[in-house]
Design a protein around this motif. Structure first.
Motif, PDB file in Angstrom:
ATOM      1  N   MET A   1      -7.088  -0.746   0.221  1.00  0.00           N
ATOM      2  CA  MET A   1      -7.566  -1.348  -0.971  1.00  0.00           C
ATOM      3  C   MET A   1      -7.958  -2.796  -0.846  1.00  0.00           C
ATOM      4  SD  MET A   1      -5.214  -2.427  -4.230  1.00  0.00           S
ATOM      5  CE  MET A   1      -5.617  -3.591  -5.198  1.00  0.00           C
ATOM      6  N   ASP A   2      -9.041  -2.959  -1.401  1.00  0.00           N
ATOM      7  CA  ASP A   2      -9.980  -4.475  -1.295  1.00  0.00           C
ATOM      8  C   ASP A   2      -9.521  -5.264  -2.584  1.00  0.00           C
ATOM      9  OD1 ASP A   2     -11.054  -6.670  -0.815  1.00  0.00           O
ATOM     10  OD2 ASP A   2     -13.134  -5.726  -1.002  1.00  0.00           O
ATOM     11  N   MET A   3      -8.572  -5.940  -2.139  1.00  0.00           N
ATOM     12  CA  MET A   3      -8.045  -6.822  -3.517  1.00  0.00           C
ATOM     13  C   MET A   3      -8.558  -8.271  -3.532  1.00  0.00           C
ATOM     14  SD  MET A   3      -4.026  -6.007  -3.943  1.00  0.00           S
ATOM     15  CE  MET A   3      -3.893  -5.807  -5.448  1.00  0.00           C
ATOM     16  N   ALA A   4      -9.366  -8.544  -2.265  1.00  0.00           N
ATOM     17  CA  ALA A   4      -9.896  -9.944  -2.108  1.00  0.00           C
ATOM     18  C   ALA A   4     -10.847 -10.271  -3.346  1.00  0.00           C
ATOM     19  CB  ALA A   4     -10.447 -10.152  -1.145  1.00  0.00           C
TER      20      ALA A   4
ATOM     21  N   ASP B   1       0.495  -6.730   0.413  1.00  0.00           N
ATOM     22  CA  ASP B   1      -0.987  -7.208   0.047  1.00  0.00           C
ATOM     23  C   ASP B   1      -1.239  -7.587  -1.427  1.00  0.00           C
ATOM     24  OD1 ASP B   1      -3.567  -7.727   0.246  1.00  0.00           O
ATOM     25  OD2 ASP B   1      -4.261  -5.805   0.085  1.00  0.00           O
ATOM     26  N   ALA B   2      -0.540  -6.585  -2.472  1.00  0.00           N
ATOM     27  CA  ALA B   2      -0.701  -6.746  -3.725  1.00  0.00           C
ATOM     28  C   ALA B   2       0.304  -8.162  -4.152  1.00  0.00           C
ATOM     29  CB  ALA B   2       0.084  -5.605  -4.492  1.00  0.00           C
ATOM     30  N   VAL B   3       1.336  -8.112  -3.715  1.00  0.00           N
ATOM     31  CA  VAL B   3       2.346  -9.586  -4.176  1.00  0.00           C
ATOM     32  C   VAL B   3       1.605 -10.689  -3.658  1.00  0.00           C
ATOM     33  CG1 VAL B   3       4.275 -10.558  -3.772  1.00  0.00           C
ATOM     34  CG2 VAL B   3       4.242  -8.090  -4.082  1.00  0.00           C
ATOM     35  N   GLU B   4       0.840 -10.539  -2.529  1.00  0.00           N
ATOM     36  CA  GLU B   4       0.458 -11.924  -1.886  1.00  0.00           C
ATOM     37  C   GLU B   4      -0.797 -12.059  -2.885  1.00  0.00           C
ATOM     38  OE1 GLU B   4      -0.975 -15.062   0.729  1.00  0.00           O
ATOM     39  OE2 GLU B   4       0.875 -13.796   0.514  1.00  0.00           O
ATOM     40  N   ARG B   5      -1.711 -11.167  -3.312  1.00  0.00           N
ATOM     41  CA  ARG B   5      -2.914 -11.691  -4.022  1.00  0.00           C
ATOM     42  C   ARG B   5      -2.744 -12.004  -5.530  1.00  0.00           C
ATOM     43  NH1 ARG B   5      -7.149 -12.362  -0.854  1.00  0.00           N
ATOM     44  NH2 ARG B   5      -7.370 -10.611   0.958  1.00  0.00           N
ATOM     45  N   PHE B   6      -1.539 -11.287  -6.074  1.00  0.00           N
ATOM     46  CA  PHE B   6      -1.437 -11.283  -7.483  1.00  0.00           C
ATOM     47  C   PHE B   6       0.050 -11.827  -8.059  1.00  0.00           C
ATOM     48  CE2 PHE B   6      -5.246  -8.719  -7.503  1.00  0.00           C
ATOM     49  CZ  PHE B   6      -6.063  -9.369  -8.173  1.00  0.00           C
ATOM     50  N   GLY B   7       0.742 -11.756  -7.211  1.00  0.00           N
ATOM     51  CA  GLY B   7       2.219 -11.975  -7.390  1.00  0.00           C
ATOM     52  C   GLY B   7       3.044 -10.795  -7.848  1.00  0.00           C
TER      53      GLY B   7
ATOM     54  N   PRO C   1      15.725   3.983   4.457  1.00  0.00           N
ATOM     55  CA  PRO C   1      14.834   2.716   4.909  1.00  0.00           C
ATOM     56  C   PRO C   1      13.726   3.226   5.882  1.00  0.00           C
ATOM     57  CG  PRO C   1      16.973   3.289   6.086  1.00  0.00           C
ATOM     58  CD  PRO C   1      16.785   4.289   5.099  1.00  0.00           C
ATOM     59  N   SER C   2      12.351   3.421   5.416  1.00  0.00           N
ATOM     60  CA  SER C   2      11.398   3.751   6.157  1.00  0.00           C
ATOM     61  C   SER C   2      10.623   2.725   6.781  1.00  0.00           C
ATOM     62  CB  SER C   2      10.347   4.692   5.369  1.00  0.00           C
ATOM     63  OG  SER C   2       9.990   4.010   4.377  1.00  0.00           O
ATOM     64  N   GLY C   3      10.913   1.479   6.241  1.00  0.00           N
ATOM     65  CA  GLY C   3      10.492   0.420   7.038  1.00  0.00           C
ATOM     66  C   GLY C   3       9.397  -0.734   5.990  1.00  0.00           C
ATOM     67  N   ALA C   4       8.775  -0.270   5.032  1.00  0.00           N
ATOM     68  CA  ALA C   4       7.908  -0.990   4.071  1.00  0.00           C
ATOM     69  C   ALA C   4       7.903  -0.390   3.141  1.00  0.00           C
ATOM     70  CB  ALA C   4       6.566  -1.255   4.943  1.00  0.00           C
ATOM     71  N   LEU C   5       7.794  -0.910   1.853  1.00  0.00           N
ATOM     72  CA  LEU C   5       7.592  -0.434   0.232  1.00  0.00           C
ATOM     73  C   LEU C   5       5.977  -0.386   0.354  1.00  0.00           C
ATOM     74  CD1 LEU C   5      10.244  -2.216  -1.646  1.00  0.00           C
ATOM     75  CD2 LEU C   5      10.202   0.081  -0.822  1.00  0.00           C
ATOM     76  N   HIS C   6       5.490   0.431  -0.580  1.00  0.00           N
ATOM     77  CA  HIS C   6       4.067   0.258  -1.022  1.00  0.00           C
ATOM     78  C   HIS C   6       4.220   0.415  -2.382  1.00  0.00           C
ATOM     79  CE1 HIS C   6       4.237   4.894  -1.605  1.00  0.00           C
ATOM     80  NE2 HIS C   6       4.462   4.791  -0.196  1.00  0.00           N
ATOM     81  N   VAL C   7       2.893   0.311  -3.183  1.00  0.00           N
ATOM     82  CA  VAL C   7       2.857   0.220  -4.403  1.00  0.00           C
ATOM     83  C   VAL C   7       3.289   1.527  -5.067  1.00  0.00           C
ATOM     84  CG1 VAL C   7       1.181   0.188  -6.459  1.00  0.00           C
ATOM     85  CG2 VAL C   7       1.142  -1.428  -4.328  1.00  0.00           C
ATOM     86  N   GLY C   8       3.079   2.516  -4.388  1.00  0.00           N
ATOM     87  CA  GLY C   8       3.674   3.853  -5.312  1.00  0.00           C
ATOM     88  C   GLY C   8       5.309   3.605  -5.397  1.00  0.00           C
TER      89      GLY C   8
END
Length: 840
Positions: free
Chosen positions: A1-4, A611-617, A54-61
């Motif tokens: 996803m390109d959130m830039a 990425d999502a949190v970094e861009r939009f919070g 605990p797989s290591g990283a959450l995603h938006v799903g």
């Protein structure tokens, strides 16, 4: 996803999620804000999301699941409940062991790294978990009690050891879980997988089958489809058990049938390829090699596909043997078939192709006889009606309908010692043995004489050895550790430990009880804590757990009830199954095509949470996942979803600008009036309507419509700001209410704005606003008027107009009167507040 493409232009000048969210996360943490309260004057509310691996990283799903729960937990706290909202980790399992093999790192180390990462991500989202109650199933302070519970089950006769088939890789010399078998091959080396009999441990879930089925009737707040899935999985059926004698031998084949009325129509017998008679019937005959090849072929088909799927063609092979139908003496050929399972029922099926679709398909394929015994059936297709028709070609039972036929034939069989009526269940005993390292060790010791004893409770937990090399070769690593295997029995004599570990579903079958008293050292839980918090007030997870975890946890709870350890039989009276977030995955279809499926790192179709949190919070990320659609339905992530992210951020920006521009009066309650202007009254009406709507929507899991109502409320506030002579107290009420009811969705922003407006506490500590039905009531409503079912007018009328006055107004309407043609209406139907229908 390109959130830039959506980087906000004025974030640093106005609303800056980075600084706001990190600030409030630190404040909440320092204040221990989310610690569970135990105020005896407040009701309890235990909310639980199914804990993650605990797989290591959450995603938006993932965010959608936990944002739903956080909104509900915060809402309940604000409504005066003691809320238990914990989180933990389902931390044993195959992925950690595979990671150990791949990366040469111990599974415990890899798991703990993943836990740290996911914990940090939950904190970045601002989820209000009580981390003081965290449980981790792979840590000794948890699995000690899993082992203790196993011993209780063993002592109650509910854990037993017996032989069952497993997936075996002949190259790696190891047992494979079903998920390690891909298209019949080992997913590590590609070798064709074999079925191998192995002695394993089972929990006797079948002993609780009827109770599990009966108590589904009490689960009125479960989704209908989950209840249906469990009913079908448990699969109660009433029928008759009887035997066919194998011609020329002393062997019998036992069958169970629900259609004993069709027994005269049996034209062949089908037994499972791994049935104990399969080799006896074929060894030393011309059918030995074909039968063995067929068994190996079927072993590569999953049980679930063979048992329930109609997609796999029905396949079989003749054994060369015959059995005798006890009702008419007919010789019946015995076949091996891929649609019969050895561990369901007796592993044998009497085949009546004229009246069973699977048998009919098989008989046609192999040109077997089709004998009609229920009219109006024909040999051209299977007649499967269980209630209508008449028995034919059935001796003295001819002419009976199928229902009476089942009754009379069952009575005849019992009277003549042929068979007996019985109840059967599709549910099987739970095979809990796993031949792997990273699971809870089974606390069993084998003495030199072969007898079994449990590990003494004061020696628990049985811990994992550290002298292990993770190579993926040679089978179960525990079975290769002499330091682990060699021990002594209760009398000090040499003995050997059990090297199987438990299915991870055992760990998750009682974790919700441990959350009630996670630090309790004298048992798995403190009884008074369980009595205080259980049963759960709301359990949330995916529908994919309907026939595994949810059945196992119900079984566990019933056993614990019978053992006197808990006072409830059903752990989850209220269940909600949220939909998945799906996304297009490239080249994952059977033929390499793209396919929309659940977000998964392994499939490469994820949107990174960081990425999502970094861009939009965090707040915008939470709200976006909740706004995608109804929480109970799947939601697909598309290119347009990125626009929704930006839309949620812009909404929060508007909230920021509006809240910081309103002349806020903290004492508005003492000074507010009814509203001097139309705009004041409209805003007060919208404020109270929104308070009611958002609260109701949260309780119904309708988060998307709750957010929509918040947006409409903000629009009304902004319209009000542009009106002259407005009462600032009305605006103060509106903005305070907006922040309060928005806070379960966007807690960081709301607490920041609350501080700006002069509040000294987090909204989490404040009370959900009340609404006035009188204020929320519309002053004027629009009523459609129909003549003979066709819309002819819309009337703006007072909300409290009487039906009589409304009828008079409708009949006098200039838009309506031409359609009456001077006739007196036959009937005027008025639905108060909704519509008028005039019949002429």
């Amino acid at each position: 996803m390109d959130m830039a493409r959506y980087v906000p232009t004025d974030m640093n000048d106005r609303y800056n999620p980075k600084s706001v969210e990190s600030k409030w996360q630190a404040k909440w943490r320092d204040a221990n804000l989310f610690a569970t309260q135990n105020n005896p004057d407040k009701p309890k509310f235990y909310y639980l999301d199914m804990f993650p691996y605990p797989s290591g990283a959450l995603h938006v799903g993932h965010v959608r699941n936990y944002a739903i729960g956080d909104a509900i937990a915060r809402y309940r706290v604000m409504n005066g409940y003691n809320v238990l909202h914990p989180m933990g980790w389902d931390a044993f399992g195959l992925p950690a062991e595979n990671a150990a093999i791949k990366n040469q790192v111990h599974p415990a180390e890899w798991t703990e790294r993943c836990i740290v990462q996911m914990h940090e991500q939950f904190d970045k989202l601002g989820i209000a978990f009580d981390w003081s109650r965290e449980v981790t199933t792979c840590r000794p302070d948890y699995y000690k009690w899993t082992q203790w519970l196993f011993i209780k089950f063993f002592n109650a006769g509910l854990a037993e050891r017996r032989t069952a088939n497993v997936n075996w890789c002949p190259k790696d010399l190891t047992v494979l879980a079903n998920e390690q078998v891909k298209d019949g091959r080992c997913d590590r080396c590609g070798t064709l997988v074999e079925q191998k009999p192995l002695t394993q441990w089972f929990f006797k879930t079948t002993a609780y089958a009827q109770r599990l089925l009966d108590d589904l009737d009490t689960l009125t707040d479960w989704p209908d489809r989950v209840v249906k899935m469990q009913r079908e999985w448990i699969g109660r059926s009433e029928g008759v058990n009887f035997r066919f004698k194998v011609k020329g031998s002393g062997e019998d084949i036992e069958v169970f049938t629900t259609r004993v009325d069709t027994v005269f129509g049996v034209t062949y017998m089908v037994i499972a390829p791994d049935h104990e008679l399969a080799t006896k019937l074929t060894d030393g005959t011309e059918w030995e090699l074909p039968a063995r090849e067929f068994r190996d072929h079927v072993a590569r088909q999953k049980d679930e596909q063979r048992d329930r799927s109609t997609d796999i063609p029905k396949e079989g092979i003749f054994t060369g043997a015959y059995c005798i139908n006890p009702m008419n003496g007919a010789e019946v050929p015995i076949w091996l078939g891929n649609y019969v399972l050895s561990d369901y029922g007796s592993g044998a099926v009497m085949a009546v192709p004229a009246h069973d679709e699977r048998d009919f398909e098989f008989a046609q394929k192999y040109q077997l006889p089709i004998n009609v015994v229920v009219s109006p059936g024909t040999a051209a297709e299977a007649y499967t009606d269980k209630y209508e028709g008449a028995l034919v070609n059935s001796g003295e039972f001819d002419g009976l309908n199928p229902v009476d036929g089942r009754l009379k034939i069952a009575e005849y069989m019992e009277a003549n010692g042929i068979g007996e009526r019985a109840v059967n269940f599709k549910l099987r005993d739970w095979c809990l043995s796993r031949q792997r390292y990273w699971g809870c060790p089974i606390p069993i010791v084998y003495r030199e004489d072969g007898s079994i004893e449990t590990v003494p409770e004061d020696q628990l937990p049985v811990m994992h050895p550290t002298d292990i090399e993770f190579t993926g070769k040679g089978g179960n690593p525990l079975a290769q550790s002499e330091s682990f295997i060699n021990t002594v029995d209760s009398e000090g004599r040499p003995a050997r430990r059990e090297t199987d570990t438990m299915d991870t579903f055992v760990d998750s079958s009682w974790y919700f009880l441990r959350f009630c008293s996670p630090d309790y050292a004298d048992g798995p839980f403190r009884r008074e804590d369980v009595d205080r918090w259980m049963p759960l007030d709301q359990y949330v997870g995916g529908v994919e757990h309907a026939t595994m975890h949810l059945i196992y946890a119900r079984f566990f709870t019933k056993v614990l009830f019978d053992l006197g350890l808990v006072g409830i039989e059903e752990p989850f009276p209220r269940l909600f199954t949220q939909g998945m977030v799906t996304m297009l995955a490239k080249g994952v279809g059977e033929n390499g095509e793209d396919k929309v499926m659940k977000m998964s790192k392994s499939k490469g179709n994820v949107v990174a949470l960081d990425d999502a949190v970094e861009r939009f919070g965090a707040d915008a990320t939470r709200m976006m996942t909740l706004f995608m659609g109804p929480a109970a339905q799947d939601a697909e992530w598309t290119a347009q979803s990125e626009d929704t992210f930006a839309g949620q951020f812009r909404f929060l920006e508007r909230v920021w600008r509006t809240a910081t521009s309103v002349k806020f009066n903290p004492n508005w309650r003492e000074q507010i009036g009814a509203g001097a202007t139309d705009a004041d009254r409209a805003l007060r009406r919208r404020t109270h309507q929104t308070i009611e709507k958002v609260g109701t929507d949260i309780e119904r899991f309708q988060m998307n419509t709750a957010i929509s109502s918040l947006m409409q409320h903000l629009n009304t506030i902004q319209d009000w700001q542009n009106k002259p002579n407005s009462d600032p107290n009305v605006g103060s009420e509106a903005i305070e209410s907006l922040l309060l009811i928005l806070s379960p969705f966007a807690p960081h922003l709301c607490d920041e704005l609350g501080e700006y407006l002069g509040f000294t506490k987090s909204f989490y500590e404040m009370t959900w606003p009340s609404f006035s039905a009188e204020i929320a009531k519309e002053e004027e409503i629009t009523i459609p008027v129909q003549v003979n079912g066709k819309l002819r007018a819309r009337l703006s009328v007072a909300a409290e107009m009487t039906p009589e006055a409304l009828e008079t107004l409708a009949l006098a309407s200039e838009e309506v009167s031409p359609h009456l043609e001077g006739k007196k209406p036959k009937k005027v139907i008025i639905v108060p507040g909704r519509m008028v229908n005039i019949v002429v």
